[in-house]
Design a protein around this motif. Structure first.
Motif, PDB file in Angstrom:
ATOM      1  N   ALA A 183      68.781 -19.299 -13.192  1.00  0.00           N
ATOM      2  CA  ALA A 183      68.410 -18.106 -13.957  1.00  0.00           C
ATOM      3  C   ALA A 183      68.169 -16.941 -13.006  1.00  0.00           C
ATOM      4  O   ALA A 183      67.405 -17.057 -12.050  1.00  0.00           O
ATOM      5  N   VAL A 184      68.816 -15.814 -13.262  1.00  0.00           N
ATOM      6  CA  VAL A 184      68.754 -14.657 -12.362  1.00  0.00           C
ATOM      7  C   VAL A 184      68.165 -13.462 -13.088  1.00  0.00           C
ATOM      8  O   VAL A 184      68.542 -13.151 -14.229  1.00  0.00           O
ATOM      9  N   MET A 185      67.225 -12.790 -12.432  1.00  0.00           N
ATOM     10  CA  MET A 185      66.701 -11.504 -12.892  1.00  0.00           C
ATOM     11  C   MET A 185      67.214 -10.425 -11.946  1.00  0.00           C
ATOM     12  O   MET A 185      66.782 -10.350 -10.793  1.00  0.00           O
ATOM     13  N   ASP A 186      68.153  -9.591 -12.409  1.00  0.00           N
ATOM     14  CA  ASP A 186      68.563  -8.408 -11.663  1.00  0.00           C
ATOM     15  C   ASP A 186      67.589  -7.304 -12.031  1.00  0.00           C
ATOM     16  O   ASP A 186      67.670  -6.728 -13.127  1.00  0.00           O
ATOM     17  N   LEU A 187      66.661  -7.009 -11.144  1.00  0.00           N
ATOM     18  CA  LEU A 187      65.541  -6.142 -11.489  1.00  0.00           C
ATOM     19  C   LEU A 187      65.987  -4.731 -11.838  1.00  0.00           C
ATOM     20  O   LEU A 187      66.872  -4.157 -11.193  1.00  0.00           O
ATOM     21  N   ASP A 188      65.365  -4.180 -12.846  1.00  0.00           N
ATOM     22  CA  ASP A 188      65.544  -2.773 -13.184  1.00  0.00           C
ATOM     23  C   ASP A 188      64.983  -1.915 -12.053  1.00  0.00           C
ATOM     24  O   ASP A 188      64.102  -2.348 -11.299  1.00  0.00           O
ATOM     25  N   ILE A 189      65.471  -0.693 -11.931  1.00  0.00           N
ATOM     26  CA  ILE A 189      64.977   0.204 -10.880  1.00  0.00           C
ATOM     27  C   ILE A 189      63.465   0.375 -10.965  1.00  0.00           C
ATOM     28  O   ILE A 189      62.765   0.442  -9.947  1.00  0.00           O
ATOM     29  N   SER A 190      62.916   0.383 -12.206  1.00  0.00           N
ATOM     30  CA  SER A 190      61.475   0.539 -12.370  1.00  0.00           C
ATOM     31  C   SER A 190      60.714  -0.707 -11.957  1.00  0.00           C
ATOM     32  O   SER A 190      59.490  -0.678 -11.834  1.00  0.00           O
ATOM     33  N   GLY A 191      61.436  -1.806 -11.732  1.00  0.00           N
ATOM     34  CA  GLY A 191      60.808  -3.034 -11.274  1.00  0.00           C
ATOM     35  C   GLY A 191      60.901  -3.235  -9.780  1.00  0.00           C
ATOM     36  O   GLY A 191      60.511  -4.294  -9.269  1.00  0.00           O
ATOM     37  N   ILE A 192      61.424  -2.239  -9.063  1.00  0.00           N
ATOM     38  CA  ILE A 192      61.573  -2.327  -7.606  1.00  0.00           C
ATOM     39  C   ILE A 192      60.616  -1.387  -6.892  1.00  0.00           C
ATOM     40  O   ILE A 192      59.971  -1.767  -5.917  1.00  0.00           O
ATOM     41  N   LEU A 193      60.526  -0.148  -7.368  1.00  0.00           N
ATOM     42  CA  LEU A 193      59.638   0.849  -6.770  1.00  0.00           C
ATOM     43  C   LEU A 193      58.463   1.122  -7.691  1.00  0.00           C
ATOM     44  O   LEU A 193      58.612   1.197  -8.916  1.00  0.00           O
ATOM     45  N   TYR A 194      57.295   1.278  -7.091  1.00  0.00           N
ATOM     46  CA  TYR A 194      56.085   1.626  -7.829  1.00  0.00           C
ATOM     47  C   TYR A 194      55.388   2.723  -7.051  1.00  0.00           C
ATOM     48  O   TYR A 194      54.895   2.490  -5.944  1.00  0.00           O
ATOM     49  N   GLY A 195      55.386   3.927  -7.610  1.00  0.00           N
ATOM     50  CA  GLY A 195      54.771   5.042  -6.897  1.00  0.00           C
ATOM     51  C   GLY A 195      55.433   5.335  -5.565  1.00  0.00           C
ATOM     52  O   GLY A 195      54.769   5.732  -4.608  1.00  0.00           O
ATOM     53  N   GLY A 196      56.735   5.128  -5.479  1.00  0.00           N
ATOM     54  CA  GLY A 196      57.454   5.388  -4.235  1.00  0.00           C
ATOM     55  C   GLY A 196      57.352   4.274  -3.208  1.00  0.00           C
ATOM     56  O   GLY A 196      57.757   4.457  -2.060  1.00  0.00           O
ATOM     57  N   CYS A 197      56.840   3.120  -3.599  1.00  0.00           N
ATOM     58  CA  CYS A 197      56.653   1.992  -2.675  1.00  0.00           C
ATOM     59  C   CYS A 197      57.354   0.745  -3.211  1.00  0.00           C
ATOM     60  O   CYS A 197      57.523   0.584  -4.424  1.00  0.00           O
ATOM     61  N   LEU A 198      57.740  -0.136  -2.295  1.00  0.00           N
ATOM     62  CA  LEU A 198      58.274  -1.427  -2.685  1.00  0.00           C
ATOM     63  C   LEU A 198      57.200  -2.186  -3.459  1.00  0.00           C
ATOM     64  O   LEU A 198      56.093  -2.399  -2.962  1.00  0.00           O
ATOM     65  N   ALA A 199      57.545  -2.612  -4.674  1.00  0.00           N
ATOM     66  CA  ALA A 199      56.540  -3.147  -5.602  1.00  0.00           C
ATOM     67  C   ALA A 199      56.359  -4.656  -5.479  1.00  0.00           C
ATOM     68  O   ALA A 199      56.488  -5.403  -6.457  1.00  0.00           O
ATOM     69  N   PHE A 200      56.058  -5.105  -4.262  1.00  0.00           N
ATOM     70  CA  PHE A 200      55.773  -6.523  -4.015  1.00  0.00           C
ATOM     71  C   PHE A 200      54.605  -6.616  -3.036  1.00  0.00           C
ATOM     72  O   PHE A 200      54.377  -5.701  -2.238  1.00  0.00           O
ATOM     73  N   LEU A 201      53.895  -7.743  -3.104  1.00  0.00           N
ATOM     74  CA  LEU A 201      52.805  -8.030  -2.180  1.00  0.00           C
ATOM     75  C   LEU A 201      52.908  -9.488  -1.728  1.00  0.00           C
ATOM     76  O   LEU A 201      53.461 -10.322  -2.444  1.00  0.00           O
ATOM     77  N   PRO A 202      52.346  -9.800  -0.552  1.00  0.00           N
ATOM     78  CA  PRO A 202      52.335 -11.205  -0.125  1.00  0.00           C
ATOM     79  C   PRO A 202      51.119 -11.949  -0.665  1.00  0.00           C
ATOM     80  O   PRO A 202      50.061 -11.367  -0.901  1.00  0.00           O
ATOM     81  N   THR A 203      51.283 -13.259  -0.850  1.00  0.00           N
ATOM     82  CA  THR A 203      50.130 -14.112  -1.118  1.00  0.00           C
ATOM     83  C   THR A 203      49.415 -14.378   0.209  1.00  0.00           C
ATOM     84  O   THR A 203      49.805 -13.856   1.247  1.00  0.00           O
ATOM     85  N   GLY A 204      48.371 -15.197   0.174  1.00  0.00           N
ATOM     86  CA  GLY A 204      47.643 -15.490   1.402  1.00  0.00           C
ATOM     87  C   GLY A 204      48.430 -16.350   2.368  1.00  0.00           C
ATOM     88  O   GLY A 204      48.533 -16.055   3.551  1.00  0.00           O
ATOM     89  N   THR A 205      49.034 -17.433   1.855  1.00  0.00           N
ATOM     90  CA  THR A 205      49.829 -18.339   2.673  1.00  0.00           C
ATOM     91  C   THR A 205      51.053 -18.759   1.875  1.00  0.00           C
ATOM     92  O   THR A 205      51.130 -18.549   0.659  1.00  0.00           O
ATOM     93  N   ASP A 206      52.011 -19.381   2.567  1.00  0.00           N
ATOM     94  CA  ASP A 206      53.211 -19.840   1.878  1.00  0.00           C
ATOM     95  C   ASP A 206      52.908 -20.937   0.865  1.00  0.00           C
ATOM     96  O   ASP A 206      53.716 -21.207  -0.026  1.00  0.00           O
ATOM     97  N   GLY A 207      51.765 -21.578   0.975  1.00  0.00           N
ATOM     98  CA  GLY A 207      51.414 -22.639   0.040  1.00  0.00           C
ATOM     99  C   GLY A 207      50.720 -22.163  -1.217  1.00  0.00           C
ATOM    100  O   GLY A 207      50.420 -22.969  -2.102  1.00  0.00           O
ATOM    101  N   ASP A 208      50.453 -20.859  -1.323  1.00  0.00           N
ATOM    102  CA  ASP A 208      49.779 -20.327  -2.504  1.00  0.00           C
ATOM    103  C   ASP A 208      50.755 -20.133  -3.658  1.00  0.00           C
ATOM    104  O   ASP A 208      51.931 -19.813  -3.456  1.00  0.00           O
ATOM    105  N   THR A 209      50.246 -20.290  -4.868  1.00  0.00           N
ATOM    106  CA  THR A 209      51.039 -20.012  -6.058  1.00  0.00           C
ATOM    107  C   THR A 209      51.330 -18.523  -6.142  1.00  0.00           C
ATOM    108  O   THR A 209      50.445 -17.687  -5.958  1.00  0.00           O
TER     109      THR A 209
END
Length: 415
Positions: free
Chosen positions: A360-386
């Motif tokens: 299943a693929v989500m090709d993100l809408d432009i509004s789902g990529i940038l938020y306030g001029g910034c890349l709209a993603f954040l990291p979790t604490g570790t790779d083992g976090d949900t």
């Protein structure tokens, strides 16, 4: 219509629009919900969910369906999405955020001592003026159903207490009343909290609608009427034409489906397994094992959280594709890949696609990529976090939660 330059097929041309101001943006990012209206910024939210999922911390008949509008909550000081419903008899209009990451619904109620309730859009709901309101008794099955969110007994009435990942909280009396979704679609004995004390909320929303998977949620309450499938579409901030459907058709065409993961330790959450991320047509060199902790699909969390290894790879690839634009200071000390688009009439943004299990693929809408001029993603604490699939990345998709068949579906361009 903008005059877009020629561009590769894997990129989109998008007319530049004014992003939220940085102070407003900061407020929105601080107001993320896990498991209800709020979540802490950065890794804490995903760590909280991971602890719940990991255990630290009758047959349904679909008979009908109902659809109500959803809209962005920016005008009310929140980056969550809201619905307007009627509570009580006569029905009192209430604007509630929708949250798939929590179960207990609630609205602020009168009486509420000074400074105990936050300022909201509408008048406080007064249960004394509703002909159909009833508080649950302390020995009722509904009170016992609250489990860890029960808060004892006051004047023989059941009390609830819900606290969220950022420390915000609501407490009051747990009861039921009539919920008017539309003029002809009415839920009798809708279970919800009458909040008489709330702390840590900074928006003007009247309350919260819990759409999680546990027994207290609206989805569970209405399963005999609408079945255990629902969907919504969260529109771009510039529009208000979204929807929430209870009783969504699980077999509808146009969806990309991925298995739904559930946890006995945390039945609230709807989980999926991310497998890969593609930027500008190139798959990131990130092993699938990095995503092994899974992600929850949460309409009440704003920004998607990725394992740090995946986030760093995404950030590097995105910065490379966006090298034509000068960098800007981080937003709210959270989003660290920001750009200055002043002077640009159009911007070209690399396409980002998320691939989940079973393709299943989500090709993100432009509004789902940038938020306030910034890349709209954040990291979790570790790779083992949900991880978390937040509402920004869900924009314009119809997201289908087909609980009976155990799948989550994504249909692009639905609103």
């Amino acid at each position: 219509m903008s005059n877009c330059p020629s561009y590769p097929i894997q990129k989109w041309c998008h007319a530049a629009t004014g992003p939220p101001s940085r102070p407003v943006l900061a407020g929105h990012l601080q107001r993320e919900a896990v498991p209800g209206g709020n979540a802490p910024p950065g890794p804490t939210a995903s760590a909280y969910i991971h602890a719940k999922v990991s255990g630290n911390g009758t047959k349904e008949l679909q008979q009908s369906a109902v659809t109500i509008p959803t809209s962005p909550g920016f005008s009310l000081g929140t980056a969550e999405y809201v619905v307007t419903v009627g509570v009580g008899t006569p029905a009192v209009s209430q604007v509630m955020s929708i949250d798939t990451g929590s179960d207990v619904s609630w609205v602020q109620c009168a009486p509420c001592p000074a400074r105990s309730c936050y300022s909201q859009k509408d008048k406080l709901f007064d249960p004394a003026k509703s002909a159909t309101y009833a508080a649950f008794s302390c020995g009722s099955a509904q009170c016992a159903q609250l489990g860890g969110e029960g808060n004892g007994c006051l004047n023989s009435q059941c009390q609830y207490f819900v606290t969220y990942g950022d420390g915000s909280a609501t407490t009051g009396t747990y009861g039921s009343d009539t919920l008017s979704l539309t003029s002809s679609d009415v839920v009798k004995s809708f279970q919800f909290g009458c909040s008489h004390r709330a702390a840590g909320f900074v928006d003007q929303v009247d309350g919260l609608m819990g759409l999680g998977g546990d027994a207290e949620s609206l989805v569970s309450h209405t399963a005999t009427t609408y079945g255990k499938a629902f969907s919504y579409c969260l529109p771009r901030p510039s529009t208000s034409a979204g929807f929430l459907t209870l009783g969504a058709a699980g077999g509808a065409a146009g969806f990309a489906h991925t298995p739904m993961a559930r946890s006995r330790n945390a039945p609230t959450f709807y989980g999926v397994f991310l497998q890969a991320i593609t930027v500008a047509g190139t798959r990131l060199d990130v092993p699938a094992s990095v995503f092994s902790a899974g992600s929850i699909v949460d309409s009440g969390t704003v920004i998607t959280r990725l394992p740090p290894t995946a986030y760093r790879a995404l950030r590097a690839a995105f910065r490379k594709e966006m090298k034509a634009y000068p960098s800007a200071a981080p937003a709210a000390n959270l989003l660290d890949t920001c750009f200055n688009f002043n002077g640009f009439s159009t911007i070209t943004v690399p396409k980002i696609a998320l691939t989940f299990s079973r393709g299943a693929v989500m090709d993100l809408d432009i509004s789902g990529i940038l938020y306030g001029g910034c890349l709209a993603f954040l990291p979790t604490g570790t790779d083992g976090d949900t991880g978390i699939l937040g509402n920004v990345q869900q924009r314009t998709f119809e997201v289908l939660y087909d609980i009976n068949s155990g799948s989550v579906g994504f249909r692009p361009g639905a609103c």
